[in-house]
Design an enzyme around this catalytic site. Structure first.
Site, PDB file in Angstrom:
ATOM      1  N   PRO A 222      -3.347   3.611   4.010  1.00 47.91           N
ATOM      2  CA  PRO A 222      -2.942   2.928   5.250  1.00 47.91           C
ATOM      3  C   PRO A 222      -1.538   2.342   5.136  1.00 47.91           C
ATOM      4  O   PRO A 222      -1.078   2.014   4.048  1.00 47.91           O
ATOM      5  CB  PRO A 222      -3.966   1.800   5.396  1.00 47.91           C
ATOM      6  CG  PRO A 222      -5.025   2.046   4.380  1.00 47.91           C
ATOM      7  CD  PRO A 222      -4.415   2.877   3.312  1.00 47.91           C
ATOM      8  N   ASP A 223      -0.869   2.229   6.246  1.00 49.39           N
ATOM      9  CA  ASP A 223       0.479   1.638   6.316  1.00 49.39           C
ATOM     10  C   ASP A 223       0.642   1.083   7.731  1.00 49.39           C
ATOM     11  O   ASP A 223      -0.335   1.020   8.476  1.00 49.39           O
ATOM     12  CB  ASP A 223       1.525   2.725   6.021  1.00 49.39           C
ATOM     13  CG  ASP A 223       2.829   2.155   5.492  1.00 49.39           C
ATOM     14  OD1 ASP A 223       3.541   1.487   6.254  1.00 49.39           O
ATOM     15  OD2 ASP A 223       3.132   2.379   4.310  1.00 49.39           O
TER      16      ASP A 223
ATOM     17  N   LYS B 285       5.780   8.970   0.905  1.00 50.63           N
ATOM     18  CA  LYS B 285       5.416   8.249   2.132  1.00 50.63           C
ATOM     19  C   LYS B 285       5.311   9.267   3.260  1.00 50.63           C
ATOM     20  O   LYS B 285       6.035  10.262   3.276  1.00 50.63           O
ATOM     21  CB  LYS B 285       6.490   7.216   2.488  1.00 50.63           C
ATOM     22  CG  LYS B 285       5.978   6.070   3.334  1.00 50.63           C
ATOM     23  CD  LYS B 285       5.392   4.976   2.448  1.00 50.63           C
ATOM     24  CE  LYS B 285       5.215   3.666   3.175  1.00 50.63           C
ATOM     25  NZ  LYS B 285       4.913   2.565   2.243  1.00 50.63           N
TER      26      LYS B 285
ATOM     27  N   ALA C 177       7.064  -9.008   8.291  1.00 50.85           N
ATOM     28  CA  ALA C 177       6.908  -8.103   9.437  1.00 50.85           C
ATOM     29  C   ALA C 177       7.857  -6.924   9.246  1.00 50.85           C
ATOM     30  O   ALA C 177       7.627  -6.073   8.398  1.00 50.85           O
ATOM     31  CB  ALA C 177       7.184  -8.851  10.725  1.00 50.85           C
TER      32      ALA C 177
HETATM   33  C1  PPY Z   1       2.996   0.477   0.019  1.00 55.10           C
HETATM   34  O1  PPY Z   1       2.840  -0.358  -0.887  1.00 55.10           O
HETATM   35  O2  PPY Z   1       3.996   0.424   0.773  1.00 55.10           O
HETATM   36  C2  PPY Z   1       2.033   1.568   0.158  1.00 55.10           C
HETATM   37  O3  PPY Z   1       2.322   2.506   0.838  1.00 55.10           O
HETATM   38  C3  PPY Z   1       0.743   1.395  -0.561  1.00 55.10           C
HETATM   39  C4  PPY Z   1       0.051   2.637  -0.972  1.00 55.10           C
HETATM   40  C5  PPY Z   1      -0.079   2.906  -2.292  1.00 55.10           C
HETATM   41  C6  PPY Z   1      -0.742   4.020  -2.714  1.00 55.10           C
HETATM   42  C7  PPY Z   1      -1.298   4.871  -1.797  1.00 55.10           C
HETATM   43  C8  PPY Z   1      -1.158   4.620  -0.472  1.00 55.10           C
HETATM   44  C9  PPY Z   1      -0.501   3.490  -0.052  1.00 55.10           C
END
Ligand code: PPY
Length: 351
Positions: A114-115, A78, A237
């Site tokens: 994306p996040d 992450k 959320a």
């Molecule tokens: C998540 O599910 O929290 C993610 O971050 C999804 C994701 C999965 C693979 C690549 C980038 C984001």
């Protein structure tokens, strides 16, 4: 920051500081045991850089478990871009390109997407400097937002949890509180209403709930109102909403939502077990986004294959609920044990 890293069991973390924007950039790479690491890029403000690093490390570990339980041949990572406040468009672009450069230096050991706080358009920017960005906009060759498919996975998970407590998966007349009506919560509300559920919504942004009230006639509650009589509590959320302080106030039978890191700490799984509340572990029920991104872009899946993967979230949860009952452990623990067994077995075990 040293303390954060010494409390963590991940492979490594990449840390840098961007003087132009006053931001810290973190990439936490937790495990590549089942494949190259992947996980989104979160962009927001934190009280301290150590808080941002802690968020990245814990979310990266959750990604490892998420991939393992979802049967995806990927590891967990992450990124967190900890900004001091709102950035100008130029500064934001500068920061994203710098992050893209960091991602590229890992040569595919880690791919992002994306996040919270980032979008498909931001992935288009990252792609200018790295090929390791999932979730670009469809116009740029990506699979677009994974949020609607995350909602589909959560819907299957809610159905599986309701089936476990009621003996029937029907959602007709089941009262669900959806806390947070953003990109995932909103489509989830639509599916629940369609299935005949009685839906109550809340959000810190009043316009969001007003729009849903008009569109679907759903009831509205205050954002921190959790002690209402409901069947299913779906936090969609923030995380850290279920803990020692909140569990005694809950009057639901099921907790099943899209938020990451729902529990304040690991022992809350046992607290919920004692309280007789069925908990769908967050890293299992919210895997729809990963199924979408890795399925379409990493594995070349068709829509049918992705849909089957999303339905699998419900099937896997049903199995976890049964395992928890038969082993006398919390559902959180049962899900961790499943992930740890897949990690111990290694790459070939992930179908
Ligand atoms: C998540 O599910 O929290 C993610 O971050 C999804 C994701 C999965 C693979 C690549 C980038 C984001």
């Amino acid at each position: 920051m040293h303390e954060v890293l010494s409390d963590w069991d991940g492979e490594n973390a990449l840390i840098s500081y961007d003087a132009r924007t006053g931001s810290h950039l973190f990439i936490a790479l937790h495990s590549r045991r089942l494949g190259p690491a992947a996980g989104g890029t979160r962009l927001r403000t934190y009280p301290t850089p150590a808080d941002a690093l802690r968020d990245a490390t814990l979310l990266a570990r959750a990604m490892t478990y998420k991939m393992a339980v979802a049967g995806l041949p990927m590891g967990g990572g992450k990124s967190v871009l900890a900004v001091p406040g709102e950035l100008s468009p130029e500064d934001r672009r500068h920061l994203l390109l710098r992050h893209a450069h960091n991602v590229e230096t890992l040569h595919g050991s880690y791919s992002t997407g994306p996040d919270v706080g980032t979008s498909s358009e931001d992935m288009d920017v990252l792609h200018e400097h790295t090929t390791y960005a999932f979730g670009r906009s469809p116009a740029r060759g990506g699979s677009g937002s994974s949020a609607p498919d995350t909602a589909v996975g959560v819907f299957h998970g809610i159905s599986a949890a309701v089936a476990h407590v009621n003996g029937s998966a029907t959602l007709a007349g089941v009262h669900v509180l959806v806390q947070g009506c953003g990109a995932v919560g909103e489509p989830l509300v639509g599916m629940l209403v369609e299935a005949g559920a009685r839906v109550t919504v809340s959000d810190v942004v009043p316009e969001r709930v007003e729009a849903l009230q008009i569109k679907y006639g759903v009831a509205v509650s205050a954002p921190d109102d959790i002690d209402i009589d409901i069947d299913v509590y779906a936090p969609c959320a923030f995380g850290q909403v279920v803990g020692a302080a909140t569990i005694p106030r809950l009057r639901c039978r099921v907790i099943a939502g899209a938020a990451n890191n729902v529990l304040v700490d690991a022992s809350d799984g046992e607290r919920l077990q004692e309280a007789g509340i069925l908990y769908a572990p967050d890293f299992v029920i919210n895997a729809g986004g990963a199924v979408h991104l890795i399925g379409y872009e990493g594995l070349g899946w068709s829509t049918e294959q992705v849909d089957a993967g999303l339905r699998g979230i419900g099937t896997t949860l049903a199995q976890i609920f049964r395992d928890a009952d038969s082993q006398g452990v919390s559902t959180e623990r049962a899900a961790e044990l499943l992930a740890e067994a897949r990690l111990a077995a290694g790459p070939t075990s992930a179908e």
